[in-house]
Each structure stands twice: as structure tokens, then as C-alpha cells.
Design an enzyme around this catalytic site. Structure first.
Site, PDB file in Angstrom:
ATOM      1  N   HIS A 488     -13.719 -20.729  19.384  1.00 41.67           N
ATOM      2  CA  HIS A 488     -14.747 -19.488  18.687  1.00 41.67           C
ATOM      3  C   HIS A 488     -15.569 -19.453  18.585  1.00 41.67           C
ATOM      4  O   HIS A 488     -16.099 -18.251  18.694  1.00 41.67           O
ATOM      5  CB  HIS A 488     -13.204 -19.078  17.428  1.00 41.67           C
ATOM      6  N   GLU A 489     -15.889 -19.986  17.395  1.00 43.46           N
ATOM      7  CA  GLU A 489     -17.601 -19.492  16.743  1.00 43.46           C
ATOM      8  C   GLU A 489     -18.103 -19.761  17.717  1.00 43.46           C
ATOM      9  O   GLU A 489     -19.730 -18.991  18.021  1.00 43.46           O
ATOM     10  CB  GLU A 489     -17.421 -20.726  15.719  1.00 43.46           C
ATOM     11  N   HIS A 492     -19.121 -16.766  19.810  1.00 43.20           N
ATOM     12  CA  HIS A 492     -20.435 -16.274  18.911  1.00 43.20           C
ATOM     13  C   HIS A 492     -21.411 -16.703  19.468  1.00 43.20           C
ATOM     14  O   HIS A 492     -22.568 -15.581  18.843  1.00 43.20           O
ATOM     15  CB  HIS A 492     -20.162 -15.904  17.815  1.00 43.20           C
ATOM     16  N   HIS A 495     -23.042 -15.600  22.503  1.00 41.91           N
ATOM     17  CA  HIS A 495     -23.104 -14.406  22.807  1.00 41.91           C
ATOM     18  C   HIS A 495     -24.615 -14.185  21.475  1.00 41.91           C
ATOM     19  O   HIS A 495     -25.324 -13.384  22.818  1.00 41.91           O
ATOM     20  CB  HIS A 495     -22.435 -13.250  22.186  1.00 41.91           C
TER      21      HIS A 495
END
Length: 717
Positions: A488-489, A492, A495
Site C-alpha cells: 500500500h505505502e 503511494h 505515485h
């Protein structure tokens, strides 16, 4: 007289020397210009903050006093580039305040917070500066600007409006006072939560109290006790310690003790109680919103989100509530029935029982528990697997760079390269809990991406977690949930690292809150794909690949308690919206308010004294106020997005390239829904999420399934 002169001279020399030695005051002589953490000391922050504010004031004055007609270059771009030193010191200080804090840093933050708030207000409320910005804004579509320049102009203009520049002189003073107060309140809230978490310790000295705990959990507890200079087995409120105990301990009384410690943080009285902070934060946000002409804070902050307004949020939450209601109640009934059967007597399921009996039921149904999986999720192998996914999808590679200074010995720094071998970013990784680190997991930046004078200035990104530590006998072996959090992190981080924009304000993760979770949550989908797990999930002792049967169990169990977990997230979303749709100040009981807000999603008895609001950092000291719904919003998006990968192949280069070009690279340069449609070909519906969760689809009107209903953007203004 002579002595006084010499003393003044010596003081002047000392001041010059201190400034010369301040690492913030000169160009970083580190690889890629990363922060020189090895040189930065607490004493450097305040002088750097002060100088940074002064320098930005000079830059703002130059914009205001420029006699030329306002243009994008001399106004918008000049404003965008202002405050470079202030940004540099702020990024280091506030990131470390979350990841590697100490009492002195907390004291500095208390002193600097009102000054920084006043500085920001003096700029954002400057009418002369706004007049220059407005002049460019009014002619933005007729000045030959690029779409990205128009977007930046609009976002900067909206930022000034949102911060009260159009208010009367009297109201501006009120706004300044309110925003300064809000800054202090949120800072106090976060520091109280950290201190309260660090304060609690449960030291067990009788081995009988460890009944049910796996050896790995016992070893970690011994190491934690030794680290505090104590003998025995220590458990605290850090995620690895708390979760493991709640899942495995047979001692119901001790589970209750730990649960109540965790869920009464900052609400049981004492010096770190946050109840008044909760009320004042909610009320201050309400006052700011109403000062700016909005009925409540949610209406104010949702205008520029994908949801657009309260109706958009409530439609999503209510549609998911209806879709998952039957499944959520079945999940609780199943665990309740199993618990009574397991104990051989009728018991009433309490919240401190949920993790324990859920784990037992999952093991009973699927022959699966965390301890079976951990040996295949050794941290070093997991890093290879997570990094390798970026390589498979986007051609991105990672090389550890020990020449890059780090802020803590456990932290690692990596050079990141694109598919052509060109440097594109620095990635810092920080995996384990410490006393100075707040709870949770997050991605952040020490430097964003932008283009200047034709040169692409690449970002410095960090991911921070609180994962299981290695012990004296074993390396760090992660749970399935911890690996999912890592992915999940890391989403990010991708991104932030793959962005390709001209202006930092628009680059990377600087997007609408209900869009920012898409790149992170979509990454979690690969974790139940055998083709992916086979690439890195190796037994840490034997090197054996994770067995196909175990992978199938993970797949079979992937929707275990999906209804309960959905309702849990919805409860947080409803609570957040309740606090931020208040239209009159709230002076009542925080616990009573929360019980009422979450009553519709309460699936278990509410423990007397338990309260989430008082330590709900996401909404009271983070950036998710009136935005917690975005996790479910983005879950709808990520399920629909991953369906494209499933249709074309989970490592399909064309699909990955489209996601990279239309989502990861674009930042906030275009409307998020337009970007999503460019990738997917249509607006998302909840259908893919229902299918992935194994929830039966209800017959609802087509428009009710859309994430974003057709609502008037100004409806709630």
C-alpha cells in the site's frame, strides 16, 4: 567599554559561525541533494525556520512590487518557487517529528507552530498579492498558457480563496486567530497520542500468562523487555505487539486489559487527554468554514474532491452499507457461534475477543493463520518482491546507496532507476516501531518533483511503517497484513516517484484526497495472486517457495470477514463525517457523540470508556478531515482498476503503461475522474468491489452504482 566591545564582537563571530555551520543554509553536498541527516541537529531548526520565513517574505514583496503587468511567469510561477529554504527545513523537521521525534523537537514544534501559521496567513491574506494572482487567473484562458499552467493558476487562486483572502479586514483577523489556534490544537492532539501510546507497558513475568502466544511473539516480547532494561515479556501499544497479543493470547482478561489501554488512549483523563482537543478542533474547523461562507467544514473541504459534496460521500457510504449489511452480520454471527463452540459454553462476544476468535475461525475454516505465512514473508525477501513488482510493471529498479545519509541507523536509502537506467528518485525505507515514531504507516516526501530551466528535478520519497522487528533468533518475519501495508505505502511511493510534471504543487501525490489512495490500494491486489507470490515468497530457512496449497488458502481466505471489515471502515467514515458536518459548535461528551455517530455500524458491544475519536490521528492531526471516506472511495476505484489487469494479465505491460501514463505520472495536472476514464475507458462502479468481496449484487438503479452521482457542484454552497 573595551570589554563590552570585545564581547559584542565575539557574539557576532559566534552567530556567523553558527549560521555558517547550519546545514540548511547551504546547498546539500549529498548524493542527489538529499538532506544531510548526519549534520542536522535540533539547534539548526529554529534559525532555519526564521531565515526561511524572512527569505520568502522578500520574495513575496518582489512579486507585489514588480511594476510589470502580472503574468504567469512573474506572479504564479514566482509564487510557486518562493520559500525554497522554508520548504527544505519544514520537510525535514515535520517528517522527523513523525518518524524520529524527541521532547526537544516537540518543544520546537510548539514554539514554531504559531509563527509558521502567522507567516502563512500573512501571505495568503495579502490583498495586493491576491490582486496580482487574480489578474492572471481572470485571463488564464486567453494568455496562451498550457493546460498545466492553467491548472496551476486555478489551484493557487482557489488556495487563496480557501484561506480567506476575500474576507473583510475584521474577518481576516478572525481567520488568522482561528487558523493559528487550529494549528496548535492539531499539534497537541498528535503529540498527546504519541506520548500516551509510549506510556503504556504490560510486563508479564509469569510464563503462564503467555498461554497461546507463538514462540516468535514471545521472543519479540523478551527483546522489547530487554530493550527497556527489564526481565520478562513486555507488550505495548505498537502495532506488532498489540495485534499479535490480541490474536493469540488465550488470556481473555489480559486481552481486555490491552484492548482497553489501546481504546481509551487520550480519553481516560490525565495530562494527555484529548477530549477537549477533539471538541475544539471540530469547532474551530466549523468556525473557519462558516467564516468563509459554508454551513459546515465538510461542505467547505469537499468542493474540490471527486465526491464534490456531502451527498457524494453519503451516497457511497450508504450504498456500501446496504450492499455489505447482510454479509457483515453473517460474519459476526459466524465468529460468535464459533467462539461459543470453541469454549464449550455460550459466551457473549466482546471487542477484545474479535481478533482472537476470528483468527481461530479462519484457521478452522481454511487451515490458515499468520504464523503459517510469516516464514515465507521474511522482510528482505518481501522487499525484493515489492520492488520487483515495480520492475515487472514499470521497469523500475532499486539500488541501495549507503552514501546517502539517513536519520536513523535502521533506515535504508535507495537510488531508483527507470526502464532505461536513468535515475528518477531516492526512496527511504523505515520499517520498525520506535519510541519517537508515531503509530501507523505512511508515505511522505523530503522533496517533490518539478521541472526548472528544462531540467527535471527528481523527488526524494520515504515510506515509514511499524512492522514486526527481528529477534535474537529470527529475522523480521511479516504477517500477511504487514506485507499488504508495505504494498500500500509503496503504491503511494510509486505515485510520488514516477510523476512527471512541471510544478511541484501539482506533482505526485498532490491530488484530491479521494483519488490519492487509488495508486496505493491497487497494489494490494497482487498479494493474493499466485503468479506474484511465487516470485518472492520463499521460506527464510529452506528457501522453499510458498506452497501452492498455502497460496490457495490465502486466496480462499481473502474475503474472510469482508463484511465486518467493510463496516469497520464505514464506521470510521461516518464518524469523520459526523464531526465535520456539525453546523453548531459541540460542547457535549465526546464518547456519547461517537457512540451515536457509529451506532448504525456497531456490530459488537461498545466497551464502556472506549473511544476512537481521542486518538483518531487521521482526522484530528492528519489530512483526512471530512476525507476518511476516501479509503472506501478509492477501494471502489482500485477494484475496478485491477479488473483491467485481471482482464489483460496481471503483469500486462500495456495495461501498466496506461496506468502509469494516465494516473501515476499526471499528478494533479488534470481532473482525477478524467484521468481515471482515460485509463479505464469508463467511470467506476461498485460492481467490481462487490465481485471481489464475494458479496451478492443488489438490484439498484444504474446511477446509484456510480461512485460519483450527478450532483450540482454548488448544491451545498
Amino acid at each position: 567599554m573595551k570589554k563590552s566591545f570585545i564581547l559584542i564582537l565575539l557574539l557576532s563571530i559566534m552567530t556567523v559561525n553558527i549560521q555558517a555551520q547550519n546545514p540548511f543554509f547551504s546547498e546539500y553536498k549529498t548524493p542527489h541533494g538529499t538532506p544531510p541527516f548526519d549534520l542536522i541537529k535540533n539547534e539548526h531548526y529554529e534559525p532555519a525556520f526564521e531565515k526561511g520565513m524572512k527569505e520568502q517574505n522578500v520574495e513575496i514583496d518582489q512579486i507585489i512590487n514588480n511594476p510589470e503587468i502580472p503574468t504567469f511567469a512573474n506572479t504564479i510561477e514566482a509564487y510557486e518557487k518562493s520559500g525554497e529554504l522554508l520548504s527544505r527545513v519544514s520537510s525535514v523537521f515535520f517528517n522527523l517529528l513523525s518518524a524520529e521525534s524527541d521532547d526537544e523537537m516537540m518543544e520546537i514544534s510548539q514554539r514554531m507552530s504559531p509563527k509558521l501559521s502567522d507567516h502563512g496567513n500573512n501571505i495568503s491574506l495579502n490583498e495586493k498579492l491576491f490582486a496580482k494572482v487574480k489578474a492572471v487567473y481572470d485571463k488564464r484562458n486567453d494568455s496562451g498558457l498550457t493546460p498545466e499552467q492553467i491548472r496551476l493558476t486555478e489551484k493557487i487562486y482557489e488556495g487563496f480563496e480557501n484561506r480567506g483572502v476575500t474576507l473583510s479586514a475584521k474577518d481576516k483577523e478572525t481567520y488568522k486567530a482561528l487558523s493559528s489556534e487550529l494549528s496548535k490544537l492539531t499539534l497537541n492532539f498528535g503529540q498527546n497520542a504519541l506520548k500516551e501510546s509510549n506510556k503504556f507497558e504490560m510486563l508479564l513475568t509469569d510464563e503462564a500468562d503467555l498461554d497461546g502466544l507463538p514462540q516468535s511473539v514471545r521472543d519479540a516480547a523478551v527483546a522489547k523487555a530487554k530493550g527497556k532494561g527489564k526481565e520478562g515479556w513486555m507488550f505495548d501499544l505498537s502495532a506488532p505487539s498489540y495485534i499479535a497479543f490480541m490474536k493469540y493470547s488465550k488470556r481473555r482478561d489480559l486481552r481486555e486489559k490491552l484492548y482497553m489501554a489501546y481504546n481509551t488512549k487520550c480519553v481516560a483523563g490525565g495530562e494527555f487527554d484529548n477530549q477537549e482537543n477533539v471538541r475544539q478542533i471540530a469547532n474551530t474547523r466549523l468556525k473557519i468554514a462558516q467564516l468563509l461562507g459554508y454551513p459546515d467544514y465538510a461542505t467547505f473541504t469537499l468542493r474540490n474532491k471527486m465526491a464534490k459534496n456531502k451527498d457524494g460521500v453519503n451516497n457511497l457510504l450508504n450504498n456500501l452499507y446496504d450492499a455489505f449489511e447482510e454479509r457483515a452480520k453473517e460474519d459476526v454471527a459466524d465468529v460468535q457461534k464459533f467462539a461459543s463452540k470453541y469454549e464449550g459454553k455460550e459466551i457473549t462476544l466482546q471487542p477484545w475477543d474479535w481478533a482472537y476468535y476470528s483468527e481461530k475461525l479462519q484457521d478452522d475454516k481454511y487451515d490458515l493463520n499468520d504464523e503459517m505465512v510469516r516464514p515465507y514473508f521474511e522482510l528482505e525477501n518481501v522487499k525484493k518482491g515489492v520492488f520487483g513488482l515495480a520492475t515487472d510493471l514499470y521497469g523500475v529498479t532499486f539500488k541501495k546507496n549507503t552514501d546517502i545519509p539517513v536519520y536513523q541507523p535502521e533506515v535504508e536509502a535507495f537510488d531508483v532507476f527507470d526502464e532505461k537506467g536513468q535515475y528518477i528518485a531516492v526512496l527511504f525505507t523505515d520499517f520498525h516501531p520506535r519510541a519517537g515514531k508515531r503509530q501507523g504507516a505512511w508515505m511522505t516526501e523530503y522533496k517533490g518533483q518539478y521541472t526548472e530551466n528544462g531540467k527535471d528535478s527528481r523527488p526524494h520519497v520515504s515510506i515509514v511503517m511499524n512492522f514486526t522487528r527481528p529477534t535474537e533468533t529470527e529475522p523480521a518475519l511479516l504477517s500477511f497484513d504487514e506485507v499488504e501495508t508495505f504494498l500500500h505505502e509503496f503504491g503511494h511511493a510509486l505515485h510520488g516517484m514516477l510523476t512527471s510534471c512541471n510544478y511541484e504543487t501539482l506533482s505526485g501525490t498532490n491530488v484530491a484526497r479521494d483519488f490519492v489512495e487509488l495508486p496505493s490500494q491497487v497494489m494490494e491486489n497482487w498479494l493474493t495472486e499466485k503468479e506474484y507470490l511465487d516470485r518472492f515468497a520463499k521460506h527464510y530457512k529452506t528457501g522453499e517457495a510458498i506452497p501452492a496449497a498455502l497460496v490457495q488458502k490465502l486466496v480462499d481466505a481473502s474475503n474472510f470477514n469482508a463484511g465486518y471489515l467493510c463496516y469497520r471502515q464505514l464506521s470510521f467514515g461516518y464518524l469523520d463525517m459526523a464531526w465535520h458536518t456539525l453546523q453548531t459548535p459541540y460542547e457535549g461528551d465526546v464518547k456519547d457523540f461517537e457512540r451515536k455517530a457509529m451506532a448504525g455500524t456497531a456490530l459488537l458491544p461498545v466497551a464502556d470508556g472506549a473511544n476512537m475519536s481521542a486518538s483518531f490521528g487521521h482526522i484530528f492531526s492528519g489530512g483526512y478531515a471530512a476525507g476518511y471516506y476516501s479509503y472506501k472511495w478509492s477501494e471502489v476505484l482500485d477494484a475496478d482498476a485491477f479488473a483491467a489487469f485481471k482482464e489483460n494479465g496481471i503483469f500486462n505491460k500495456e495495461t501498466a503503461e496506461s496506468f502509469r501514463k494516465n494516473v501515476l505520472e499526471k499528478g494533479n495536472t488534470e481532473d482525477p475522474m478524467e484521468l481515471y476514464v482515460k485509463f479505464r475507458g469508463h467511470e467506476p462502479t461498485i460492481d467490481a468491489l462487490l465481485e471481489r468481496s464475494g458479496v451478492k449484487k443488489k438490484q439498484t438503479p444504474p446511477d446509484a452504482k456510480k461512485v460519483v452521482d450527478s450532483v450540482d457542484k454548488d448544491k451545498n454552497k
